[in-house]
Design a protein around this motif. Structure first.
Motif, PDB file in Angstrom:
ATOM      1  N   SER A 126       0.164  -1.152  -0.170  1.00  0.00           N
ATOM      2  CA  SER A 126      -0.039  -0.296  -0.023  1.00  0.00           C
ATOM      3  C   SER A 126       0.928   1.191  -0.004  1.00  0.00           C
ATOM      4  O   SER A 126       0.403   2.122  -0.802  1.00  0.00           O
ATOM      5  N   LEU A 127       2.167   1.024   0.938  1.00  0.00           N
ATOM      6  CA  LEU A 127       2.848   2.320   0.695  1.00  0.00           C
ATOM      7  C   LEU A 127       3.530   2.691  -0.594  1.00  0.00           C
ATOM      8  O   LEU A 127       3.448   3.351  -1.215  1.00  0.00           O
ATOM      9  N   ARG A 128       3.585   1.116  -1.793  1.00  0.00           N
ATOM     10  CA  ARG A 128       4.448   1.856  -2.282  1.00  0.00           C
ATOM     11  C   ARG A 128       3.544   2.759  -3.280  1.00  0.00           C
ATOM     12  O   ARG A 128       3.570   2.627  -4.545  1.00  0.00           O
ATOM     13  N   GLU A 129       2.282   1.379  -3.510  1.00  0.00           N
ATOM     14  CA  GLU A 129       0.718   2.816  -4.440  1.00  0.00           C
ATOM     15  C   GLU A 129       1.008   3.884  -3.732  1.00  0.00           C
ATOM     16  O   GLU A 129       0.674   4.706  -5.357  1.00  0.00           O
ATOM     17  N   LEU A 130       0.994   3.966  -2.742  1.00  0.00           N
ATOM     18  CA  LEU A 130       0.881   5.996  -2.602  1.00  0.00           C
ATOM     19  C   LEU A 130       1.877   6.544  -3.106  1.00  0.00           C
ATOM     20  O   LEU A 130       1.597   7.472  -3.495  1.00  0.00           O
ATOM     21  N   ALA A 131       3.154   5.986  -3.175  1.00  0.00           N
ATOM     22  CA  ALA A 131       4.214   6.475  -4.121  1.00  0.00           C
ATOM     23  C   ALA A 131       4.031   6.582  -4.969  1.00  0.00           C
ATOM     24  O   ALA A 131       4.045   7.431  -5.902  1.00  0.00           O
ATOM     25  N   ARG A 132       3.642   5.332  -5.616  1.00  0.00           N
ATOM     26  CA  ARG A 132       2.992   5.854  -6.768  1.00  0.00           C
ATOM     27  C   ARG A 132       2.433   6.840  -7.856  1.00  0.00           C
ATOM     28  O   ARG A 132       2.947   7.141  -8.187  1.00  0.00           O
ATOM     29  N   VAL A 133       1.330   6.994  -7.257  1.00  0.00           N
ATOM     30  CA  VAL A 133       0.578   7.781  -7.587  1.00  0.00           C
ATOM     31  C   VAL A 133       0.898   9.956  -6.588  1.00  0.00           C
ATOM     32  O   VAL A 133       0.437  10.172  -7.347  1.00  0.00           O
ATOM     33  N   ARG A 169      10.584   0.237  12.971  1.00  0.00           N
ATOM     34  CA  ARG A 169       9.876  -0.484  11.925  1.00  0.00           C
ATOM     35  C   ARG A 169       9.441   0.791  10.355  1.00  0.00           C
ATOM     36  O   ARG A 169       9.693   0.310   9.151  1.00  0.00           O
ATOM     37  N   LEU A 170       8.746   1.743  11.040  1.00  0.00           N
ATOM     38  CA  LEU A 170       8.292   2.558  10.451  1.00  0.00           C
ATOM     39  C   LEU A 170       9.521   3.114   9.252  1.00  0.00           C
ATOM     40  O   LEU A 170       9.670   3.340   8.352  1.00  0.00           O
ATOM     41  N   ARG A 171      10.308   3.382   9.554  1.00  0.00           N
ATOM     42  CA  ARG A 171      11.437   3.963   8.286  1.00  0.00           C
ATOM     43  C   ARG A 171      11.996   3.445   7.546  1.00  0.00           C
ATOM     44  O   ARG A 171      12.082   3.388   6.747  1.00  0.00           O
ATOM     45  N   PRO A 172      12.721   1.542   8.607  1.00  0.00           N
ATOM     46  CA  PRO A 172      12.470   0.795   6.638  1.00  0.00           C
ATOM     47  C   PRO A 172      12.035   0.587   5.854  1.00  0.00           C
ATOM     48  O   PRO A 172      11.785   0.245   4.593  1.00  0.00           O
ATOM     49  N   LEU A 173      10.373   0.310   6.141  1.00  0.00           N
ATOM     50  CA  LEU A 173       9.384   0.532   5.963  1.00  0.00           C
ATOM     51  C   LEU A 173       9.207   1.012   4.691  1.00  0.00           C
ATOM     52  O   LEU A 173       9.042   0.686   3.703  1.00  0.00           O
ATOM     53  N   LEU A 174       9.108   2.565   5.039  1.00  0.00           N
ATOM     54  CA  LEU A 174       8.852   3.919   4.031  1.00  0.00           C
ATOM     55  C   LEU A 174       9.962   3.407   2.924  1.00  0.00           C
ATOM     56  O   LEU A 174       9.758   3.920   2.164  1.00  0.00           O
ATOM     57  N   ASP A 176      12.040   1.198   2.145  1.00  0.00           N
ATOM     58  CA  ASP A 176      11.796   0.573   0.418  1.00  0.00           C
ATOM     59  C   ASP A 176      10.708   0.728   0.299  1.00  0.00           C
ATOM     60  O   ASP A 176      10.352   0.123  -0.870  1.00  0.00           O
ATOM     61  N   SER A 177       9.554   1.426   0.567  1.00  0.00           N
ATOM     62  CA  SER A 177       8.132   2.105  -0.393  1.00  0.00           C
ATOM     63  C   SER A 177       8.427   2.731  -1.391  1.00  0.00           C
ATOM     64  O   SER A 177       7.689   3.624  -2.019  1.00  0.00           O
TER      65      SER A 177
END
Length: 199
Positions: A126-133, A169-174, A176-177
């Protein structure tokens, strides 16, 4: 529809009618968090997982009449509550999954997401999709009107280090996305993580 989606819809659908009355004092916190996006007249912004649309008036005020405000949510009852509250006048409402948005790549300047991350079945997707748009340099605000510890106490549970919203946890997740975290605040009266869309 996946079981995760059904669970989210059942959880929020059962609470939609009285959602706003359960949290009547959140308005100023939403407005303050929306202001941190740094929106300007004419910008295009998505409220991802908009629920009853509590952020839409602040987002509309920030982008003005020439801007675009879109509220996306997976739960029909939440969007119906947004319409009953008149918040559809502040933004276009979409019934959709934030992991598969019907929006063009790079078409937005910012995303506001209140209470969203914990309810995502696949947060990275979902975070990758938000980055896409979002255009490169655009901003993401992950927000909750109370901090992690206060929310855990309200729900009768202990805060744990494996909480997805914990900074380690959030920083690397973001990252990577497609996002770079620029600010992280987790206090009793708010949770707000800001990130910028990488090139």
């Amino acid at each position: 529809m996946s079981d995760d989606h059904t669970h989210v819809q059942e959880f929020f659908g059962a609470r939609a009618a009285d959602w706003d009355s359960r949290f009547p004092d959140d308005g100023p916190a939403y407005a303050a968090a929306a202001a941190r996006l740094g929106l300007r007249e004419g910008d295009r912004v998505l409220d991802a997982g908009c629920g009853t649309g509590r952020a839409l008036p602040s987002l509309r005020a920030a982008v003005g009449p020439s801007g675009l405000v879109v509220g996306a949510d997976l739960t029909p009852a939440m969007l119906q509550a947004a319409v009953r509250a008149g918040r559809d006048r502040d933004g276009r409402l979409l019934l959709t999954d934030v992991a598969a948005l019907p929006l063009r790549s790079g078409s937005l300047d910012a995303v506001f997401a209140a209470g969203l991350v914990a309810h995502l079945p696949d947060p990275a997707r979902s975070l990758r999709e938000l980055a896409r748009v979002v255009r490169p340099g655009g901003v993401l605000a992950l927000f909750h009107p109370i901090g992690r510890a206060a929310l855990a106490a309200r729900q009768g549970r202990q805060i744990t280090p494996d909480d997805l919203r914990a900074e380690p946890r959030l920083r690397p997740l973001l990252a990577d996305s497609g996002w770079r975290m620029t600010s992280y605040v987790d206090e009793d009266d708010r949770f707000l993580a800001l990130a910028v869309r990488e090139d």
